[in-house]
Design a protein around this motif. Structure first.
Motif, PDB file in Angstrom:
ATOM      1  N   ASP A   1       3.839  -7.906  -7.150  1.00  0.00           N
ATOM      2  CA  ASP A   1       3.375  -6.628  -7.668  1.00  0.00           C
ATOM      3  C   ASP A   1       4.544  -5.657  -7.863  1.00  0.00           C
ATOM      4  O   ASP A   1       4.647  -4.975  -8.891  1.00  0.00           O
ATOM      5  CB  ASP A   1       2.352  -6.036  -6.698  1.00  0.00           C
ATOM      6  CG  ASP A   1       1.345  -5.135  -7.396  1.00  0.00           C
ATOM      7  OD1 ASP A   1       1.169  -5.288  -8.612  1.00  0.00           O
ATOM      8  OD2 ASP A   1       0.757  -4.284  -6.723  1.00  0.00           O
ATOM      9  N   VAL A   2       5.441  -5.599  -6.897  1.00  0.00           N
ATOM     10  CA  VAL A   2       6.586  -4.692  -6.971  1.00  0.00           C
ATOM     11  C   VAL A   2       7.570  -5.142  -8.045  1.00  0.00           C
ATOM     12  O   VAL A   2       8.070  -4.329  -8.838  1.00  0.00           O
ATOM     13  CB  VAL A   2       7.275  -4.591  -5.592  1.00  0.00           C
ATOM     14  CG1 VAL A   2       8.601  -3.850  -5.703  1.00  0.00           C
ATOM     15  CG2 VAL A   2       6.363  -3.892  -4.593  1.00  0.00           C
ATOM     16  N   LEU A   3       7.858  -6.436  -8.087  1.00  0.00           N
ATOM     17  CA  LEU A   3       8.779  -6.954  -9.104  1.00  0.00           C
ATOM     18  C   LEU A   3       8.225  -6.708 -10.501  1.00  0.00           C
ATOM     19  O   LEU A   3       8.969  -6.346 -11.429  1.00  0.00           O
ATOM     20  CB  LEU A   3       9.012  -8.450  -8.883  1.00  0.00           C
ATOM     21  CG  LEU A   3       9.743  -8.826  -7.589  1.00  0.00           C
ATOM     22  CD1 LEU A   3       9.728 -10.335  -7.378  1.00  0.00           C
ATOM     23  CD2 LEU A   3      11.181  -8.311  -7.597  1.00  0.00           C
ATOM     24  N   ASP A   4       6.921  -6.880 -10.650  1.00  0.00           N
ATOM     25  CA  ASP A   4       6.251  -6.619 -11.922  1.00  0.00           C
ATOM     26  C   ASP A   4       6.370  -5.144 -12.301  1.00  0.00           C
ATOM     27  O   ASP A   4       6.719  -4.798 -13.444  1.00  0.00           O
ATOM     28  CB  ASP A   4       4.786  -7.036 -11.777  1.00  0.00           C
ATOM     29  CG  ASP A   4       3.967  -6.847 -13.051  1.00  0.00           C
ATOM     30  OD1 ASP A   4       4.506  -7.109 -14.139  1.00  0.00           O
ATOM     31  OD2 ASP A   4       2.799  -6.461 -12.951  1.00  0.00           O
ATOM     32  N   ASP A   5       6.114  -4.254 -11.353  1.00  0.00           N
ATOM     33  CA  ASP A   5       6.233  -2.812 -11.592  1.00  0.00           C
ATOM     34  C   ASP A   5       7.636  -2.422 -12.054  1.00  0.00           C
ATOM     35  O   ASP A   5       7.820  -1.716 -13.045  1.00  0.00           O
ATOM     36  CB  ASP A   5       5.925  -2.042 -10.302  1.00  0.00           C
ATOM     37  CG  ASP A   5       4.429  -1.911 -10.042  1.00  0.00           C
ATOM     38  OD1 ASP A   5       3.646  -2.221 -10.946  1.00  0.00           O
ATOM     39  OD2 ASP A   5       4.070  -1.506  -8.930  1.00  0.00           O
ATOM     40  N   LEU A   6       8.632  -2.877 -11.293  1.00  0.00           N
ATOM     41  CA  LEU A   6      10.012  -2.496 -11.593  1.00  0.00           C
ATOM     42  C   LEU A   6      10.459  -3.033 -12.949  1.00  0.00           C
ATOM     43  O   LEU A   6      11.117  -2.323 -13.718  1.00  0.00           O
ATOM     44  CB  LEU A   6      10.943  -3.011 -10.488  1.00  0.00           C
ATOM     45  CG  LEU A   6      10.835  -2.305  -9.131  1.00  0.00           C
ATOM     46  CD1 LEU A   6      11.630  -3.068  -8.076  1.00  0.00           C
ATOM     47  CD2 LEU A   6      11.325  -0.868  -9.227  1.00  0.00           C
ATOM     48  N   ALA A   7      10.111  -4.280 -13.240  1.00  0.00           N
ATOM     49  CA  ALA A   7      10.526  -4.879 -14.515  1.00  0.00           C
ATOM     50  C   ALA A   7       9.946  -4.107 -15.688  1.00  0.00           C
ATOM     51  O   ALA A   7      10.640  -3.812 -16.672  1.00  0.00           O
ATOM     52  CB  ALA A   7      10.102  -6.340 -14.569  1.00  0.00           C
TER      53      ALA A   7
ATOM     54  N   ALA B   1       0.832  -1.207   0.000  1.00  0.00           N
ATOM     55  CA  ALA B   1       0.000   0.000   0.000  1.00  0.00           C
ATOM     56  C   ALA B   1       0.869   1.260   0.000  1.00  0.00           C
ATOM     57  O   ALA B   1       0.566   2.245  -0.694  1.00  0.00           O
ATOM     58  CB  ALA B   1      -0.929  -0.014   1.214  1.00  0.00           C
ATOM     59  N   LYS B   2       1.968   1.244   0.756  1.00  0.00           N
ATOM     60  CA  LYS B   2       2.909   2.376   0.745  1.00  0.00           C
ATOM     61  C   LYS B   2       3.542   2.526  -0.648  1.00  0.00           C
ATOM     62  O   LYS B   2       3.709   3.633  -1.165  1.00  0.00           O
ATOM     63  CB  LYS B   2       4.004   2.161   1.785  1.00  0.00           C
ATOM     64  CG  LYS B   2       3.527   2.144   3.226  1.00  0.00           C
ATOM     65  CD  LYS B   2       4.716   1.874   4.161  1.00  0.00           C
ATOM     66  CE  LYS B   2       4.293   1.713   5.596  1.00  0.00           C
ATOM     67  NZ  LYS B   2       5.444   1.364   6.476  1.00  0.00           N
ATOM     68  N   TRP B   3       3.914   1.400  -1.219  1.00  0.00           N
ATOM     69  CA  TRP B   3       4.552   1.393  -2.539  1.00  0.00           C
ATOM     70  C   TRP B   3       3.627   1.999  -3.587  1.00  0.00           C
ATOM     71  O   TRP B   3       4.048   2.815  -4.412  1.00  0.00           O
ATOM     72  CB  TRP B   3       4.921  -0.040  -2.904  1.00  0.00           C
ATOM     73  CG  TRP B   3       5.440  -0.224  -4.296  1.00  0.00           C
ATOM     74  CD1 TRP B   3       4.745  -0.659  -5.388  1.00  0.00           C
ATOM     75  CD2 TRP B   3       6.771   0.015  -4.764  1.00  0.00           C
ATOM     76  NE1 TRP B   3       5.553  -0.712  -6.495  1.00  0.00           N
ATOM     77  CE2 TRP B   3       6.802  -0.303  -6.135  1.00  0.00           C
ATOM     78  CE3 TRP B   3       7.930   0.476  -4.141  1.00  0.00           C
ATOM     79  CZ2 TRP B   3       7.964  -0.186  -6.888  1.00  0.00           C
ATOM     80  CZ3 TRP B   3       9.093   0.588  -4.910  1.00  0.00           C
ATOM     81  CH2 TRP B   3       9.094   0.263  -6.266  1.00  0.00           C
ATOM     82  N   ARG B   4       2.368   1.608  -3.545  1.00  0.00           N
ATOM     83  CA  ARG B   4       1.440   2.057  -4.574  1.00  0.00           C
ATOM     84  C   ARG B   4       1.257   3.572  -4.544  1.00  0.00           C
ATOM     85  O   ARG B   4       0.999   4.203  -5.572  1.00  0.00           O
ATOM     86  CB  ARG B   4       0.094   1.347  -4.365  1.00  0.00           C
ATOM     87  CG  ARG B   4      -0.942   1.596  -5.424  1.00  0.00           C
ATOM     88  CD  ARG B   4      -0.479   1.265  -6.829  1.00  0.00           C
ATOM     89  NE  ARG B   4       0.095  -0.059  -6.930  1.00  0.00           N
ATOM     90  CZ  ARG B   4       1.154  -0.352  -7.674  1.00  0.00           C
ATOM     91  NH1 ARG B   4       1.780   0.590  -8.355  1.00  0.00           N
ATOM     92  NH2 ARG B   4       1.606  -1.579  -7.739  1.00  0.00           N
ATOM     93  N   LYS B   5       1.423   4.194  -3.386  1.00  0.00           N
ATOM     94  CA  LYS B   5       1.295   5.648  -3.283  1.00  0.00           C
ATOM     95  C   LYS B   5       2.495   6.370  -3.891  1.00  0.00           C
ATOM     96  O   LYS B   5       2.403   7.553  -4.213  1.00  0.00           O
ATOM     97  CB  LYS B   5       1.137   6.062  -1.819  1.00  0.00           C
ATOM     98  CG  LYS B   5      -0.182   5.631  -1.190  1.00  0.00           C
ATOM     99  CD  LYS B   5      -0.227   6.045   0.270  1.00  0.00           C
ATOM    100  CE  LYS B   5      -1.537   5.620   0.933  1.00  0.00           C
ATOM    101  NZ  LYS B   5      -1.583   5.981   2.374  1.00  0.00           N
ATOM    102  N   ARG B   6       3.609   5.652  -4.020  1.00  0.00           N
ATOM    103  CA  ARG B   6       4.857   6.312  -4.450  1.00  0.00           C
ATOM    104  C   ARG B   6       5.302   5.944  -5.861  1.00  0.00           C
ATOM    105  O   ARG B   6       6.052   6.697  -6.482  1.00  0.00           O
ATOM    106  CB  ARG B   6       5.986   5.966  -3.453  1.00  0.00           C
ATOM    107  CG  ARG B   6       5.805   6.582  -2.084  1.00  0.00           C
ATOM    108  CD  ARG B   6       6.745   5.944  -1.072  1.00  0.00           C
ATOM    109  NE  ARG B   6       6.717   6.637   0.222  1.00  0.00           N
ATOM    110  CZ  ARG B   6       5.785   6.485   1.127  1.00  0.00           C
ATOM    111  NH1 ARG B   6       4.769   5.643   0.895  1.00  0.00           N
ATOM    112  NH2 ARG B   6       5.828   7.142   2.270  1.00  0.00           N
ATOM    113  N   PHE B   7       4.878   4.786  -6.345  1.00  0.00           N
ATOM    114  CA  PHE B   7       5.396   4.301  -7.630  1.00  0.00           C
ATOM    115  C   PHE B   7       4.297   4.381  -8.687  1.00  0.00           C
ATOM    116  O   PHE B   7       3.340   3.613  -8.651  1.00  0.00           O
ATOM    117  CB  PHE B   7       5.891   2.856  -7.484  1.00  0.00           C
ATOM    118  CG  PHE B   7       6.741   2.397  -8.635  1.00  0.00           C
ATOM    119  CD1 PHE B   7       8.124   2.515  -8.589  1.00  0.00           C
ATOM    120  CD2 PHE B   7       6.173   1.848  -9.783  1.00  0.00           C
ATOM    121  CE1 PHE B   7       8.912   2.091  -9.646  1.00  0.00           C
ATOM    122  CE2 PHE B   7       6.956   1.424 -10.850  1.00  0.00           C
ATOM    123  CZ  PHE B   7       8.336   1.547 -10.774  1.00  0.00           C
TER     124      PHE B   7
END
Length: 618
Positions: free
Chosen positions: A401-407, A356-362
C-alpha cells in the motif's frame, strides 16, 4: 559609511523600500536637484536602520541620491540611465558643503559601494501599465526588461509580466535575436497562466518573423512542448531543427539530454553527454553548472537531471536517500491460497498498525478500477506529515500500500528523471516483495477482484507499463507472462495484447497462438496479432483463414493497418470504443512495423485482394 548590501533581512527589506521610493519619486519628478533634496531628508527617515552607521546621514543620503539617479532609466531619457557629470576637482561640491569637490565628496563618490541593481523594475512598478506598450520604441535595455519580468514572475505577478512583454511581439515587424529572453519569459508566463493558444500563437509569430537566433529559440521551445505532450519523436525532430540553425548553442546540450531521457533513450543520453563534454573542453561558452550537469549525465543521465529538481524539492532527495538504504524485502503479509491456488494479501498486525498511521498522514487517493494513477501529488505539499514517519517506521517499506502510494505520488509530480530515479526503484521493490510472498505461499492466483491484492498488482502493472513504453522487452516479457498467465488470469489491465506482441517479437509463435486460443473472439489487437503469429510460424493456410475472419469482424482495424497514409482519428470523448477508428489507429501504430518486418503486410493485402468479389463487366 554603510554598505548598500546589508546582510540582515531587515536591511534588505529597507533597501527594497528605499529603491522603490526613489523610483516613485523620480517617475513623478525626474529633476536631479529636487530628487537629491527630497532623498537627503526622506531616506534616513524611511530606512533608519540602513543609515544608522552613517556619521552624517543627510550627507551620505545626498551622495547616494546622485548614484541612484545615475543608474535609474527614466522615460525622459528613453529609459537609458544618465549619470550626472562630476564637478571639477576645484569646483564647489554638489552636496552643498561649500568645500571644493576634491576636499569633500570626490573620494567618497569614487569608492561608493553601489550595488548592481535593476532600477527599471522599480520604475515600472511606479508607472501605469499604459506605458508598457511604448517601451519597444525606446532605447530601454532588453535584459533589464527580462529581469523585471523574472522578478514579477517570482512574485506571482503573471498578468503584469504578460502586459509588459506582449507589446514586444505585436504587429508584423521583424523579431531580432536580442528579444530571445523576452520570448522565453512570455512563453513561461503563458504556461503558468494556462494559455496554450497564446503560446502557440507566439511560437508561430517568432517562426514567421524571427531571425535565425529567434528561430533556434522557437524550435527549442517547440521541442520541449512536444516532449511534455509525450510526442518524443517529434520533439527530437524539433531539436534537430534548432541544432541545424545554431549548432554551437550551449543550451542545446541540456535540452538534448532531457529530451533523450524523456524518450527513455538513456544510453544515447549518456553518449551525447560525453559528446557535449568534449565540445565544452574546446571552448569557454559552457557555464560551469552545465558542465557539472554533463559530467553527471555521462554517468547517470536520469539521476543528473533529477538532482536539479531536488534542489527545489528537497523531500524528493530525502526519499531517494532512504531508497538507497532500505531493509531487504520480508514476509509481513499473510497469503494463504485456497484449493485452487487463489489468495489475498493481508497485512500482519504490526504492519496493519503502521499502515493505519500512514493513512492518516499521506493523502493519496487510490485510482478507480484498473487505472494506474490519478495525478495526485498533493502529499508533497506537506511532506513533513509523512516523511518523518517513513524514517521512524521502517516496516512501512514492507507495505504494498505504501509503495503504491509513493510511486503514484512521485510519478504525478511530472519531474524529469523521477520515474527512473524514484518510481522504478519503488515498483521494483514491490515486484520483489510480491515474488517473495507468492513463492513462499505457493499461491497461483491473486485476482484483481480482491481489493487487498490491488496495491501489489497495480505496482506490477505500472512497472510493466513502463517497460512496454520504453521497449524494455527483457523486463516486459516475464512480467507480462506473470501477470496474464498466473497472477491475474482475467487480465483486468488488458496486457494480453502486449504479451502476444512480445511473443511474436521474440519468435515465440506457439506461445502467441496458445494465448490467442485462451482468449477467443477478443479485441482487434489480439485477433490481428494472432494472424501475424500464424503467418510468422509458417502456418499460412491457418493465417489466411484467420485473416479473412478478422477482416469480417474487425474491418476497420484491418483497413487501417494496410492503408499507406491514413489520417489519425480524433480521440473519443468517452474513451476508446471497441471496433472504432481510434482502436484501429492504436493497433496500426504499435504493430504495423512488426507486420512489415515479417513480410505480412504485402501478404495480407494480396490475400484480401484475391478474395474481394470482382466487378462484372458490362
Amino acid at each position: 559609511m554603510p554598505r548598500l548590501t546589508a546582510a540582515e533581512p531587515q536591511g534588505i527589506d529597507e533597501l527594497e523600500l528605499l529603491l522603490a521610493a526613489a523610483a516613485h519619486r523620480l517617475v513623478a519628478n525626474d529633476d536631479p536637484t529636487a530628487f537629491a533634496d527630497w532623498f537627503s531628508v526622506s531616506a534616513p527617515l524611511l530606512t533608519p536602520h540602513f543609515f544608522a552607521q552613517a556619521v552624517d546621514p543627510k550627507h551620505f543620503a545626498r551622495l547616494m541620491a546622485r548614484g541612484l539617479y545615475g543608474i535609474t532609466p527614466l522615460p525622459r531619457h528613453g529609459y537609458v540611465p544618465q549619470r550626472l557629470p562630476r564637478p571639477g576637482r576645484n569646483d564647489p561640491c554638489f552636496c552643498g558643503s561649500g568645500r571644493k569637490y576634491k576636499h569633500c565628496c570626490e573620494n567618497l563618490e569614487s569608492a561608493m559601494p553601489f550595488p548592481e541593481v535593476n532600477m527599471l523594475r522599480y520604475v515600472l512598478d511606479a508607472s501605469p501599465r499604459s506605458v508598457f506598450a511604448s517601451l519597444p520604441g525606446t532605447r530601454v535595455n532588453v535584459n533589464a526588461i527580462a529581469d523585471a519580468a523574472y522578478q514579477w514572475s517570482e512574485q506571482g505577478r503573471l498578468a503584469d509580466v504578460v502586459a509588459l512583454l506582449q507589446p514586444w511581439f505585436a504587429g508584423d515587424s521583424p523579431l531580432a535575436g536580442r528579444l530571445e529572453p523576452l520570448f522565453d519569459a512570455l512563453m513561461d508566463a503563458y504556461l503558468a497562466l494556462g494559455k496554450p493558444r497564446k503560446r502557440e500563437a507566439l511560437l508561430s509569430a517568432v517562426l514567421a518573423r524571427g531571425d535565425r537566433q529567434m528561430h533556434c529559440a522557437a524550435w527549442q521551445r517547440r521541442a520541449a512542448m512536444l516532449a511534455d505532450k509525450g510526442d518524443h519523436a517529434a520533439a527530437l525532430d524539433a531539436f534537430r531543427e534548432a541544432q541545424r540553425l545554431n549548432p554551437d548553442d550551449p543550451s542545446l546540450a541540456h535540452l538534448e539530454i532531457t529530451l533523450l531521457i524523456g524518450a527513455g533513450r538513456t544510453q544515447q543520453a549518456r553518449e551525447r553527454a560525453r559528446f557535449w563534454l568534449a565540445r565544452a573542453r574546446r571552448g569557454d561558452d559552457f557555464p560551469k553548472p552545465l558542465i557539472d550537469l554533463l559530467r553527471s549525465a555521462a554517468e547517470d543521465p536520469a539521476a543528473a537531471v533529477l538532482e536539479i529538481s531536488e534542489h527545489r524539492l528537497p523531500e524528493l532527495a530525502a526519499l531517494r536517500a532512504m531508497l538507497r538504504t532500505l531493509p531487504p524485502p520480508a514476509l509481513n503479509h499473510d497469503l494463504q491460497p485456497d484449493l485452487y491456488g487463489v489468495g489475498a494479501l493481508e497485512p500482519q498486525p504490526a504492519l496493519a498498525r503502521a499502515e493505519a498511521k500512514w493513512r492518516k498522514r499521506f493523502p493519496q487517493a487510490k485510482p478507480l478500477l484498473t487505472m494506474l494513477g490519478e495525478g495526485d501529488a498533493s502529499a508533497f505539499d506537506e511532506p513533513q506529515r509523512w516523511l518523518p514517519l517513513l524514517e521512524r517506521e521502517p516496516l512501512l517499506w514492507q507495505s504494498f500500500d505504501v509503495l503504491d502510494d509513493l510511486a503514484m505520488a512521485v510519478h504525478a509530480l511530472g519531474i524529469l528523471g523521477a520515474d527512473e530515479g524514484v518510481v522504478l526503484p519503488l515498483l521494483d521493490r514491490a515486484v520483489a516483495l510480491l515474488r517473495l510472498h507468492v513463492d513462499a505461499s505457493g499461491a497461483q492466483k491473486l485476482p484483481w477482484g480482491f481489493p487487498e491484492n490491488r496495491p501489489a498488482l497495480r505496482c506490477v502493472a505500472a512497472r510493466l507499463h513502463h517497460a512496454l513504453e520504453h521497449d524494455d522487452r527483457a523486463t516486459a516479457l516475464p512480467l507480462a507472462e506473470w501477470m496474464v498467465l498466473r497472477l491475474n488470469p482475467d487480465d483486468n489491465h488488458g496486457f494480453r495484447g502486449a504479451l502476444m506482441r512480445l511473443y511474436v517479437q521474440s519468435d515465440r509463435f506457439d506461445n502467441a497462438i496458445a494465448l490467442a486460443q485462451r482468449f477467443p473472439d477478443d479485441t482487434a489487437e489480439l485477433t490481428l496479432t494472432h494472424v501475424l503469429a500464424l503467418f510468422s510460424a509458417g502456418r499460412h493456410e491457418e493465417a489466411k483463414a484467420a485473416l479473412l475472419a478478422a477482416a469480417a469482424e474487425h474491418a476497420r482495424a484491418v483497413k487501417m493497418l494496410l492503408a499507406d497514409n491514413p489520417k489519425q482519428p480524433k480521440s473519443g470523448e468517452f474513451g476508446i470504443a471497441l471496433g472504432g477508428a481510434e482502436e484501429a489507429w492504436l493497433y496500426r501504430t504499435a504493430h504495423r512495423e512488426l507486420w512489415r518486418e515479417r513480410g505480412a503486410l504485402e501478404w495480407a493485402a494480396q490475400v484480401l485482394a484475391a478474395c474481394r468479389p470482382r466487378k462484372r463487366s458490362k
